[in-house]
Design a protein around this motif. Sequence first.
Motif, PDB file in Angstrom:
ATOM      1  N   ALA A  79       8.676   3.273  -6.296  1.00  0.00           N
ATOM      2  CA  ALA A  79       7.617   2.661  -5.419  1.00  0.00           C
ATOM      3  C   ALA A  79       6.759   2.514  -6.670  1.00  0.00           C
ATOM      4  O   ALA A  79       5.756   1.470  -7.389  1.00  0.00           O
ATOM      5  N   PHE A  80       6.729   3.487  -8.184  1.00  0.00           N
ATOM      6  CA  PHE A  80       5.975   3.265  -9.685  1.00  0.00           C
ATOM      7  C   PHE A  80       6.802   2.354 -10.099  1.00  0.00           C
ATOM      8  O   PHE A  80       6.023   1.424 -10.002  1.00  0.00           O
ATOM      9  N   LEU A 121       8.850  13.704  -9.116  1.00  0.00           N
ATOM     10  CA  LEU A 121       8.654  12.279  -9.009  1.00  0.00           C
ATOM     11  C   LEU A 121       9.689  12.050  -8.085  1.00  0.00           C
ATOM     12  O   LEU A 121      10.523  12.059  -9.034  1.00  0.00           O
ATOM     13  N   ASP A 122       9.806  11.914  -6.649  1.00  0.00           N
ATOM     14  CA  ASP A 122      10.891  11.958  -6.077  1.00  0.00           C
ATOM     15  C   ASP A 122      11.526  10.035  -6.272  1.00  0.00           C
ATOM     16  O   ASP A 122      10.855   9.444  -6.735  1.00  0.00           O
ATOM     17  N   THR A 123      12.070  10.126  -5.709  1.00  0.00           N
ATOM     18  CA  THR A 123      12.586   8.571  -6.156  1.00  0.00           C
ATOM     19  C   THR A 123      12.654   7.906  -5.534  1.00  0.00           C
ATOM     20  O   THR A 123      12.123   6.357  -5.687  1.00  0.00           O
ATOM     21  N   ALA A 124      11.923   7.761  -4.077  1.00  0.00           N
ATOM     22  CA  ALA A 124      10.444   6.351  -3.483  1.00  0.00           C
ATOM     23  C   ALA A 124      10.353   6.813  -4.278  1.00  0.00           C
ATOM     24  O   ALA A 124       9.625   5.362  -4.238  1.00  0.00           O
ATOM     25  N   MET A 164       0.690  -1.774  -0.034  1.00  0.00           N
ATOM     26  CA  MET A 164       0.128   0.121  -0.378  1.00  0.00           C
ATOM     27  C   MET A 164       0.555   1.141   0.541  1.00  0.00           C
ATOM     28  O   MET A 164       0.042   2.411  -0.484  1.00  0.00           O
ATOM     29  N   ALA A 165       1.901   1.064   0.884  1.00  0.00           N
ATOM     30  CA  ALA A 165       2.387   2.757   0.824  1.00  0.00           C
ATOM     31  C   ALA A 165       3.346   2.370  -0.704  1.00  0.00           C
ATOM     32  O   ALA A 165       3.332   3.851  -0.838  1.00  0.00           O
ATOM     33  N   SER A 213       2.349   6.500  -2.068  1.00  0.00           N
ATOM     34  CA  SER A 213       3.878   6.884  -3.041  1.00  0.00           C
ATOM     35  C   SER A 213       3.731   7.859  -4.725  1.00  0.00           C
ATOM     36  O   SER A 213       4.443   8.879  -4.670  1.00  0.00           O
ATOM     37  N   ILE A 214       3.186   6.673  -4.674  1.00  0.00           N
ATOM     38  CA  ILE A 214       2.654   7.436  -6.755  1.00  0.00           C
ATOM     39  C   ILE A 214       1.368   8.297  -6.910  1.00  0.00           C
ATOM     40  O   ILE A 214       1.740   9.456  -7.444  1.00  0.00           O
ATOM     41  N   LEU A 215       0.695   8.303  -6.025  1.00  0.00           N
ATOM     42  CA  LEU A 215      -0.543   9.405  -5.895  1.00  0.00           C
ATOM     43  C   LEU A 215      -0.284  10.058  -5.557  1.00  0.00           C
ATOM     44  O   LEU A 215      -1.435  11.016  -6.291  1.00  0.00           O
TER      45      LEU A 215
END
Length: 147
Positions: free
Chosen positions: A124-125, A117-120, A1-2, A6-8
């Motif tokens: 996540a993507f 969009l950051d590294t995390a 879910m995380a 992170s993407i949304l």
Amino acid sequence: MADFDSILKFWGPVEADYTGMGSLVLTRLFTEHPETQKLFPKFVDIPLTDLSSNSAIAAHGATVLKKLGELLKVRGNHAAILKPLATTHANQHKISLHNFKLITEIIVKVMEEKVALDTAGQQAFRNVMAAIIADIEAHYKDLGLAG
């Protein structure tokens, strides 16, 4: 879910401009991987110089990103959305799994540049898309295809 969260948290600007972002994604896909343009019969004869201004490419890119948005918002409960998509991409469009991986990286690049969009978020993507592509592969196998 995380990973979905992170993407949304970066998805709003994509959703606000599906057509513009979709144009960027497909234009970059076709520019960086010219062989992919051949997978779209109605786009095959469009010169590279005309890709970014082509309304049909922008519209199709919007369709791709809208479907991706649907997949993201159900946070992994995507079987009902993914099965028909996998079936048409296998039987009708003849899209290999490799091409889903290519567009994943293109979307990551575009989102990094356009919505920061950051590294995390990038990781996540990639994680979410790896799971989606694995599910597409399972559907391809169910259809008797290698993917």
